[in-house]
Enzyme design. Structure first.
Site, PDB file in Angstrom:
ATOM      1  N   SER A 152       0.836  -1.191   0.000  1.00 35.06           N
ATOM      2  CA  SER A 152       0.000   0.000   0.000  1.00 35.06           C
ATOM      3  C   SER A 152       0.883   1.258   0.000  1.00 35.06           C
ATOM      4  O   SER A 152       1.674   1.461  -0.921  1.00 35.06           O
ATOM      5  CB  SER A 152      -0.954  -0.053   1.194  1.00 35.06           C
ATOM      6  OG  SER A 152      -1.919   0.957   1.133  1.00 35.06           O
ATOM      7  N   ASP A 294      -9.256  -4.319  -6.489  1.00 40.55           N
ATOM      8  CA  ASP A 294      -8.771  -3.273  -5.589  1.00 40.55           C
ATOM      9  C   ASP A 294      -9.358  -1.942  -6.056  1.00 40.55           C
ATOM     10  O   ASP A 294      -9.073  -1.481  -7.165  1.00 40.55           O
ATOM     11  CB  ASP A 294      -7.239  -3.241  -5.634  1.00 40.55           C
ATOM     12  CG  ASP A 294      -6.629  -2.294  -4.613  1.00 40.55           C
ATOM     13  OD1 ASP A 294      -7.307  -1.351  -4.164  1.00 40.55           O
ATOM     14  OD2 ASP A 294      -5.444  -2.495  -4.273  1.00 40.55           O
ATOM     15  N   HIS A 324      -8.262  -4.225  -1.521  1.00 41.46           N
ATOM     16  CA  HIS A 324      -6.986  -3.589  -1.169  1.00 41.46           C
ATOM     17  C   HIS A 324      -6.352  -4.229   0.065  1.00 41.46           C
ATOM     18  O   HIS A 324      -5.127  -4.208   0.211  1.00 41.46           O
ATOM     19  CB  HIS A 324      -7.209  -2.100  -0.924  1.00 41.46           C
ATOM     20  CG  HIS A 324      -5.945  -1.314  -0.767  1.00 41.46           C
ATOM     21  ND1 HIS A 324      -5.108  -1.032  -1.821  1.00 41.46           N
ATOM     22  CD2 HIS A 324      -5.365  -0.751   0.335  1.00 41.46           C
ATOM     23  CE1 HIS A 324      -4.077  -0.328  -1.396  1.00 41.46           C
ATOM     24  NE2 HIS A 324      -4.206  -0.150  -0.099  1.00 41.46           N
TER      25      HIS A 324
END
Length: 351
Positions: A152, A294, A324
């Protein structure tokens, strides 16, 4: 620059070496845990030169190759339980024995992001995080990382580090992160920041930050997961409708408020939207791991990133109902992908 260091590890009966007054040290033959902080002056991209502390944790044998691990904006230096801190870390499970990130095979370095303590109320760039890592490596005497594994926000920082400090990195693994913020995701975060601002205006930082986190949970996960977990009829409570997911969302908000300040979250949220890196500037072998579905980092952005990387890039795609958050939930599958990427690093195989 000064180094403040603490060291700990599993204890055996052997006599301990002399330890300076500023450190504590217990060690065994396999795993050592060092925790400390570096005082540094960082030339930030948008806020000038700032004095700050970079807190770190490094786990593993002293002679093992070093991997840096970085997570989302709420992640921190404590990745998994260890001898110095038995509390679960933000990636608990990925550092277990036999995993790709086993501290018996690597020295695993992690750090607290610049601004994570709420002490820097100014724009923060992912380039600032990358440069802070370089300062940390200098202080720890680490010339080069075997790999940078970023999830991320950590993937964004890893891309910046590869572009800005290529001589200090052998391979990058970027999970659920791309070279720029997608406009849809940026708009979502802008609304979250407005929720925090509304809470601050009303004198309730915690309430606004909790709402922002609850909004975020909807972007981290997928409609498919919510359909499976919360497929129940709404109920009436005190004359108002309450849907099945509200308990889950409110609990997530409460946990989040307990571990991060509104200032830190706002500035790191902005940092995601400020992020820009030209993939053509990256000449480090890079494995990009994307998650189909995502909503924050669409597969199309991962494809564009790999296309920009050219011969240096390789794409791996994971299907997951967790969207995600797959990198936190799909431990076995992420571990297999990490293992493949790190074996290429060890063997010196270009992607």
């Amino acid at each position: 620059m000064t180094l403040v260091d603490t060291t700990a590890a599993l204890h055996h009966a052997e006599p301990q070496p002399h330890v300076p007054a500023w450190a504590t040290q217990v060690e065994n033959d396999a795993i050592r845990v060092r925790r400390g902080s570096v005082d540094a002056a960082l030339a930030t991209r948008h806020a000038g030169r700032r004095r700050l502390q970079i807190a770190y944790e490094i786990v593993g044998a002293e002679d093992a190759p070093v991997l840096l691990i970085a997570g989302g904006i709420s992640a921190h230096r404590h990745v998994a339980a260890n001898a110095a801190d038995p509390a679960p870390g933000w990636a608990q499970g990925l550092l277990d024995a036999g995993r790709a990130l086993d501290p018996r095979a690597f020295r695993l370095l992690s750090f607290d992001y610049v601004g994570a303590d709420g002490g820097l109320d100014a724009p923060i760039d992912t380039a600032d995080q990358a440069d802070a890592i370089a300062l940390l490596l200098d202080a720890l005497g680490i010339e080069r990382l075997r790999a940078f594994v970023g999830y991320s926000y950590g993937a964004l920082v890893g891309l910046q580090f590869a572009a800005r400090h290529p001589a200090r990195l052998q391979r990058l693994v970027a999970v659920s992160g791309a070279h720029r913020a997608h406009p849809y995701a940026a708009a979502w975060r802008a609304l979250q920041r407005k929720a925090v601002g509304l809470g601050q205006h009303q004198g309730g930082d915690a309430h606004g930050l909790s709402l922002a986190r609850q909004f975020a949970m909807l972007s981290y996960r997928t409609p498919e997961e919510f359909g499976e977990r919360f497929d129940a009829a709404p109920v009436l409570e005190n004359g108002r409708v309450r849907v099945a997911a509200e308990d889950y969302l409110e609990a997530a908000g409460e946990r989040f408020v307990a571990r991060i300040s509104a200032t830190a979250w706002l500035r790191l949220s902005e940092s995601i939207d400020l992020h820009r890196v030209d993939p053509r500037q990256i000449r480090i072998p890079t494995t990009v791991i994307a998650v189909e579905g995502d909503r924050l980092v669409p597969l199309s952005d991962a494809v564009a990133l790999v296309e920009g990387l050219g011969l240096h890039g390789r794409l791996r795609v994971l299907r997951s109902r967790y969207g995600h958050d797959a990198f936190l939930k799909e431990t076995d599958r992420i571990d297999a992908l990490l293992g493949a990427a790190l074996r290429e690093t060890t063997a010196g195989v270009a992607p």
